[in-house]
Design an enzyme around this catalytic site. Structure first.
Site, PDB file in Angstrom:
ATOM      1  N   ALA A 271       0.806  -1.214   0.000  1.00  0.00           N
ATOM      2  CA  ALA A 271       0.000   0.000   0.000  1.00  0.00           C
ATOM      3  C   ALA A 271       0.842   1.269   0.000  1.00  0.00           C
ATOM      4  O   ALA A 271       0.343   2.336  -0.357  1.00  0.00           O
ATOM      5  CB  ALA A 271      -0.932  -0.007   1.206  1.00  0.00           C
TER       6      ALA A 271
ATOM      7  N   ARG B  64       8.026  -3.263  -4.979  1.00  0.00           N
ATOM      8  CA  ARG B  64       9.410  -3.677  -5.258  1.00  0.00           C
ATOM      9  C   ARG B  64       9.398  -4.868  -6.190  1.00  0.00           C
ATOM     10  O   ARG B  64       8.388  -5.577  -6.302  1.00  0.00           O
ATOM     11  CB  ARG B  64      10.172  -4.006  -3.971  1.00  0.00           C
ATOM     12  CG  ARG B  64       9.689  -5.223  -3.219  1.00  0.00           C
ATOM     13  CD  ARG B  64       8.705  -4.892  -2.145  1.00  0.00           C
ATOM     14  NE  ARG B  64       8.258  -6.050  -1.408  1.00  0.00           N
ATOM     15  CZ  ARG B  64       8.907  -6.572  -0.378  1.00  0.00           C
ATOM     16  NH1 ARG B  64      10.060  -6.060   0.005  1.00  0.00           N
ATOM     17  NH2 ARG B  64       8.419  -7.609   0.254  1.00  0.00           N
TER      18      ARG B  64
ATOM     19  N   HIS C 102      -3.040 -12.288  -4.378  1.00  0.00           N
ATOM     20  CA  HIS C 102      -3.280 -11.538  -3.153  1.00  0.00           C
ATOM     21  C   HIS C 102      -2.047 -11.729  -2.284  1.00  0.00           C
ATOM     22  O   HIS C 102      -1.655 -12.862  -1.988  1.00  0.00           O
ATOM     23  CB  HIS C 102      -4.526 -12.053  -2.435  1.00  0.00           C
ATOM     24  CG  HIS C 102      -4.865 -11.256  -1.213  1.00  0.00           C
ATOM     25  ND1 HIS C 102      -5.740 -11.702  -0.260  1.00  0.00           N
ATOM     26  CD2 HIS C 102      -4.431 -10.049  -0.782  1.00  0.00           C
ATOM     27  CE1 HIS C 102      -5.840 -10.807   0.705  1.00  0.00           C
ATOM     28  NE2 HIS C 102      -5.059  -9.793   0.399  1.00  0.00           N
ATOM     29  N   ASP C 103      -1.423 -10.632  -1.872  1.00  0.00           N
ATOM     30  CA  ASP C 103      -0.146 -10.748  -1.166  1.00  0.00           C
ATOM     31  C   ASP C 103      -0.251 -11.605   0.089  1.00  0.00           C
ATOM     32  O   ASP C 103       0.714 -12.297   0.465  1.00  0.00           O
ATOM     33  CB  ASP C 103       0.456  -9.379  -0.854  1.00  0.00           C
ATOM     34  CG  ASP C 103      -0.482  -8.427  -0.135  1.00  0.00           C
ATOM     35  OD1 ASP C 103      -1.570  -8.852   0.301  1.00  0.00           O
ATOM     36  OD2 ASP C 103      -0.124  -7.239  -0.017  1.00  0.00           O
TER      37      ASP C 103
END
Length: 478
Positions: free
Chosen positions: A11, A15, A232-233
């Site tokens: 958010a 990277r 989705h992380d």
């Protein structure tokens, strides 16, 4: 050994990490980091997705030769495309105010209990379903012919191919977690056209090859495949929990804390809904049964308000503040919006009749105690609701760097905490790519490799849990 580029978007920053994987080795290095700065425009809060895409291209250029690319990011947000595949505007930020009051309108058509039984998702005002309800009748949505979640949008720009990755789709509140398919009845009752979504993909599926223009801009030599990961992380982070068995809880820490269990099937009871637990899909058809907690966002916002003081010094001072003097509900939506966080925490303590923290150290200790208490509640309730006891809590993600938070979580839960890996989302992203290319085996093999190769720190509980029970009762009685 093979090299895999993990695009990992958070958010506040993005990277590109490069993972090198061999039969008994796993190395991760950072190729490029770039800011993710939302922009407030007259119509609301928006993501600067073009800047993010430029950061991804720069990261792939810095990564050098790779065997595959995978992309993960935060959930629920999306871009809308027209019939020609052109983006119709910057994606709306999940902290935008457009969904205020929308849930009640949705529940008038599909009551909250029915919605939970069909989709298993906890109430969060920013779920994609509520965003689409808020956008109903707008010119932009009327012209949209495709909706792509953020990782799928970036993958489309890289490859020209469209898909909807399942672990992220499960956060839209439009997926049935028992079937892994769309919740067709919910969508029909709410007038949501599921044809907006591209076909579903699962982690490990191919997502296309880098376009010739992307190869030219990044200096890569093709063909370079894009591999679908747990986009989705949190799905990628949970895949990287280095557990040795099934009796574990996890807490994925960062801007949010996601605390819960990995299960074989969803828990769709009314008691689970009332406790606000969510059933999101994970790797290999697993269910991420968890609760969203506001997380280190509380501290990040305070540090920003204080002019970015030295965090290490602040945490040392907080460790000397008396424990559990004041606590707030770290899951309270009142803390969702940015701005004035120190004042809002002080106001919450004052309103509940507790001592009001005044100094940065006191406010920091209040935040960390409150987060540990929220972790305790989530882990305890998840075990009870799912009838799934645990022996250890794994903390992964950025919060592993915060030793005080890890120790407080062990104390609050009365269970040992294993902290690490810090780069869990990127490592899970890399390992799913490596598995798709035959370098590692099943989830258990992935976790054994992580446990052998990644630095882990163990925290034993201290001081008993009675004072935490008392603080929990105090918070519940406010």
């Amino acid at each position: 050994m093979r090299s895999y580029a993990a695009v990992d978007l958070g958010a506040s920053s993005g990277r590109v990490m490069v993972g090198r994987v061999g039969p008994d080795s796993l190395e991760l290095t950072e190729a490029h980091r770039f800011p993710n700065r939302p922009v407030r425009v007259p119509e609301g809060l928006r993501w600067d997705v073009l800047s993010l895409y430029a950061g991804v291209l720069a990261g792939l250029r810095a990564a050098g030769r790779v065997d595959s690319v995978g992309i993960d990011s935060w959930a629920v947000d999306h871009g809308l495309l027209d019939a020609d595949g052109a983006l119709l505007g910057n994606p709306v930020h999940y902290r935008d105010a457009r969904t205020e009051g929308i849930a009640e309108k949705v529940w008038a058509t599909v009551p909250a209990a029915e919605l939970y039984a069909a989709t298993g998702l906890q109430y969060a005002p920013f779920n994609t379903l509520y965003q689409l309800a808020a956008a109903s009748g707008t010119r932009q949505l009327a012209h949209a012919r495709r909706l792509l979640l953020i990782p799928d949008l970036l993958a489309y720009w890289l490859t020209g191919e469209q898909g909807t990755e399942l672990t992220n789709a499960s956060t839209t509140q439009l997926i049935d977690p028992a079937t892994g398919d769309w919740a067709y009845d919910v969508a029909a009752r709410l007038g949501i056209d599921l044809e907006l979504f591209a076909p579903l993909r699962r982690p490990g599926d191919p997502a296309g090859l880098l376009r010739a223009e992307v190869l030219e801009e990044t200096g890569l030599t093709g063909p370079v495949p894009v591999t679908t990961v747990g986009s989705h992380d949190t799905a990628s982070a949970v895949a990287a929990v280095p557990a040795t068995g099934e009796r574990f809880a996890y807490i994925c820490t960062g801007t949010w804390s996601l605390a819960g269990l990995e299960l074989a099937a969803p828990v769709l009871t009314e008691e689970s809904r009332a406790a606000n637990f969510t059933n999101e899909l994970g790797l290999d058809g697993t269910v991420r049964y968890l609760r969203n907690i506001m997380g280190l966002w509380l501290l990040q916002e305070c540090v920003r308000a204080w002019g970015d003081p030295d965090l290490g010094g602040l945490l040392r001072e907080a460790a000397a503040v008396p424990a559990l003097r004041s606590v707030v509900d770290a899951g309270d939506a009142a803390f969702l919006a940015p701005g004035r966080m120190p004042e809002r925490i002080a106001e919450a303590c004052r309103a509940s009749g507790q001592p009001v923290p005044a100094t940065p150290a006191e406010i920091t200790r209040c935040i960390l105690d409150s987060l540990a208490l929220a972790h305790r509640r989530a882990v305890d309730e998840a075990q009870r609701l799912a009838d799934h006891p645990v022996d250890v809590v794994h903390i992964v993600g950025g919060g592993t760097r915060n030793a005080l938070l890890c120790q407080l979580t062990a104390d609050a839960c009365g269970l040992p905490v294993v902290a690490g890996p810090t780069e869990a989302a990127a490592l899970g992203n890399v390992l799913v790519q490596a598995r798709a290319h035959g370098l590692v085996g099943d989830r258990a093999d992935m976790r054994r490799l992580l446990a052998r190769t990644q630095p882990l720190t163990r925290y034993e509980p201290q001081g008993g849990t009675e004072r935490w029970r008392e603080a929990e009762a105090r918070l519940a009685a406010r």
